[in-house]
Design a protein around this motif. Structure first.
Motif, short mmCIF file in Angstrom:
data_model
loop_
_atom_site.label_atom_id
_atom_site.label_comp_id
_atom_site.label_asym_id
_atom_site.label_seq_id
_atom_site.Cartn_x
_atom_site.Cartn_y
_atom_site.Cartn_z
N ARG A 108 0.83 -1.21 0.00
CA ARG A 108 0.00 0.00 0.00
C ARG A 108 0.87 1.26 0.00
N CYS A 109 2.00 1.19 0.69
CA CYS A 109 2.87 2.36 0.79
C CYS A 109 3.52 2.71 -0.55
N LEU A 110 3.85 1.70 -1.36
CA LEU A 110 4.57 1.93 -2.61
C LEU A 110 3.64 1.92 -3.82
N ARG A 111 2.84 0.88 -3.94
CA ARG A 111 2.04 0.74 -5.16
C ARG A 111 0.81 1.64 -5.14
N THR A 112 0.07 1.62 -4.05
CA THR A 112 -1.17 2.40 -4.00
C THR A 112 -0.89 3.90 -4.01
N SER A 113 0.22 4.30 -3.40
CA SER A 113 0.54 5.73 -3.35
C SER A 113 1.07 6.27 -4.67
N LYS A 114 1.42 5.35 -5.61
CA LYS A 114 1.95 5.74 -6.92
C LYS A 114 3.14 6.68 -6.76
N CYS A 115 4.14 6.17 -6.06
CA CYS A 115 5.30 7.00 -5.77
C CYS A 115 6.24 7.16 -6.96
N PHE A 116 6.13 6.32 -7.98
CA PHE A 116 6.96 6.51 -9.17
C PHE A 116 6.15 6.17 -10.42
N ASP A 117 6.67 6.59 -11.56
CA ASP A 117 5.95 6.48 -12.83
C ASP A 117 5.99 5.04 -13.32
N MET A 118 4.82 4.41 -13.34
CA MET A 118 4.73 3.04 -13.82
C MET A 118 4.74 2.97 -15.34
N GLU A 119 4.28 4.01 -16.02
CA GLU A 119 4.25 4.00 -17.48
C GLU A 119 5.65 4.12 -18.07
N SER A 120 6.60 4.68 -17.31
CA SER A 120 7.97 4.76 -17.82
C SER A 120 8.65 3.39 -17.89
N LEU A 121 8.03 2.37 -17.31
CA LEU A 121 8.57 1.01 -17.35
C LEU A 121 8.11 0.24 -18.58
N CYS A 122 7.29 0.86 -19.41
CA CYS A 122 6.77 0.18 -20.61
C CYS A 122 7.81 0.25 -21.74
N ILE A 123 8.02 -0.88 -22.41
CA ILE A 123 8.94 -0.95 -23.55
C ILE A 123 8.13 -1.00 -24.84
N VAL A 124 7.29 -2.03 -24.97
CA VAL A 124 6.35 -2.15 -26.10
C VAL A 124 4.98 -2.39 -25.50
N SER A 125 4.04 -1.51 -25.78
CA SER A 125 2.72 -1.59 -25.16
C SER A 125 2.03 -2.92 -25.49
N GLY A 126 1.61 -3.58 -24.43
CA GLY A 126 0.91 -4.84 -24.58
C GLY A 126 1.81 -6.04 -24.77
#
Length: 390
Positions: A108-126
């Motif tokens: 909850r502290c890390l994922r739910t709070s969205k402390c960093f950009d998850m979309e920047s981890l995408c290489i090829v969508s899908g």
């Protein structure tokens, strides 16, 4: 193996000290224990010491297929491990209640709070995204594990570097650290949890409880917050009823503590970055010259400086030579345990018998030497006949 419970006397003593606004380790009510952050050689490795509580965190990444519901976002997985090395109360390969609670609170502290950009981890969508794994290991348990775990997790995430990726159409190439510099994660903020222990139905409050204080507390309030005073999550356990003003007071205290801890983390990250850039000693190599890993340095004991002048004058007065002992043939004793030979008089330690015995021994040795001189060896013949004349 179960942990040793507190006796009734220890429990009453702890509660009595808390009522008097005192703590066993000398801290005040709202004081944290000393926090020490150490980084490893690899990016993403960090160790946090919160007093005697020690936690190790390691961040790694791997390529994975994204979720169908979120095809353009990476994934984050957190794991907390409690080993018997940390405390006798922990059992290996067993899901305890504390372990489940720590995993849920950290998620909850890390994922739910969205402390960093998850979309920047995408290489090829899908098709391909980065999967970030945060593995936290508790090395020693002395209370307040949640705060130590949250500090270690967010520090290791801020320190981590993922490989650089180049994309050409639908093809992508993952470059090594020798080919291209690794890329840090996009951290928006640092959620840090602060724990509050309540005693006697919420009448008394302590920040950062240690192991013995956790055994006598009646309730626990955990508030995760960033330096912008944004509450990421809040959780109460123990079954006590808290008033609105108590929760507000705890959030005000947490905002101050979170700001101090965030500055400490940023200073540690900046120091490590500068040391790596200048090719200076960093991580555990920094502690070797100071002998902080291989040996324990004893603290210097304070020197008592009271009544020094009086003691020195007494020694000087005792050291003065009295006229009665000036004519005696004996060493002059200025003070107890000190002997001096001479000062214009014949020195003698009262060992006349030993001197006489030494004189007799010298006479005997001279007689033996004269006897040996009377021995004459003659060897004139070619057959080497020897004649000894006594």
């Amino acid at each position: 193996m179960k942990d040793t419970p507190l006796s009734n006397c220890e429990r009453q003593f702890l509660l009595k000290t808390i009522e008097e606004r005192k703590r066993l380790d000398g801290r005040e009510t709202y004081d944290y224990r000393n926090i020490k952050i150490t980084f490893g050689v690899d990016y993403g490795f960090c160790m946090v010491d919160l007093g005697k509580t020690k936690v190790m965190s390691q961040v790694s990444c791997e390529l994975a297929t994204p979720k169908e519901t979120r095809p353009s976002e990476g994934m984050l997985f957190t794991t907390v491990e409690l080993s018997p090395m940390a405390s006798p109360a922990f059992e290996a390969n067993k899901q305890s209640e504390l372990l489940v609670k720590l995993n849920r609170q950290l998620e909850r502290c890390l994922r739910t709070s969205k402390c960093f950009d998850m979309e920047s981890l995408c290489i090829v969508s899908g098709e391909k995204v980065w999967r970030i794994n945060v593995d936290v290991h508790v090395l020693n348990h002395d209370g307040n594990l949640m705060d130590a775990v949250s500090i270690a997790a967010i520090t290791s995430l801020s320190h981590f570097r993922r490989p650089e990726v180049s994309i050409q159409g639908q093809d992508f190439t993952v470059h090594t650290a020798e080919e291209r510099d690794p890329v840090p994660l996009s951290i928006y903020h640092m959620p840090i949890s602060v724990s509050f222990a309540f005693f006697q139905q919420g009448s008394y409050l302590l920040v950062d409880p240690n192991d013995s204080e956790e055994k006598v507390m009646e309730g626990l309030l955990v508030i995760a917050m960033n330096k912008h005073r944004e509450i990421c999550f809040i959780q109460s356990s123990g079954g006590i009823m808290l008033l609105k003003k108590q929760v507000t007071r705890c959030s005000d205290i947490a905002s101050v503590k979170v700001l101090e801890i965030t500055e400490l983390i940023q200073k540690a990250l900046e120091k490590d970055r500068k040391a790596r850039k200048d090719d200076d000693k960093f991580s555990f190599a920094e502690s070797l010259p100071k002998e902080q890993i291989t040996a324990q340095k004893l603290k210097e004991a304070p020197l008592e400086k009271m009544d020094i002048q009086e003691t020195a004058s007494e020694i000087i007065n005792k050291a003065k030579i009295s006229p009665s002992i000036q004519g005696e043939h004996s060493p002059v004793l200025h003070a107890g345990g000190v002997g001096q030979v001479g000062e214009g008089i014949t020195s003698s330690w009262g060992l006349e018998e030993d001197i006489e015995e030494e004189g007799e021994m010298e006479e005997k040795t001279t007689v033996k030497k004269t006897k040996r001189k009377d021995v004459i060896v003659i060897s004139d013949s070619e057959e080497e006949d020897i004649v000894v004349l006594n």
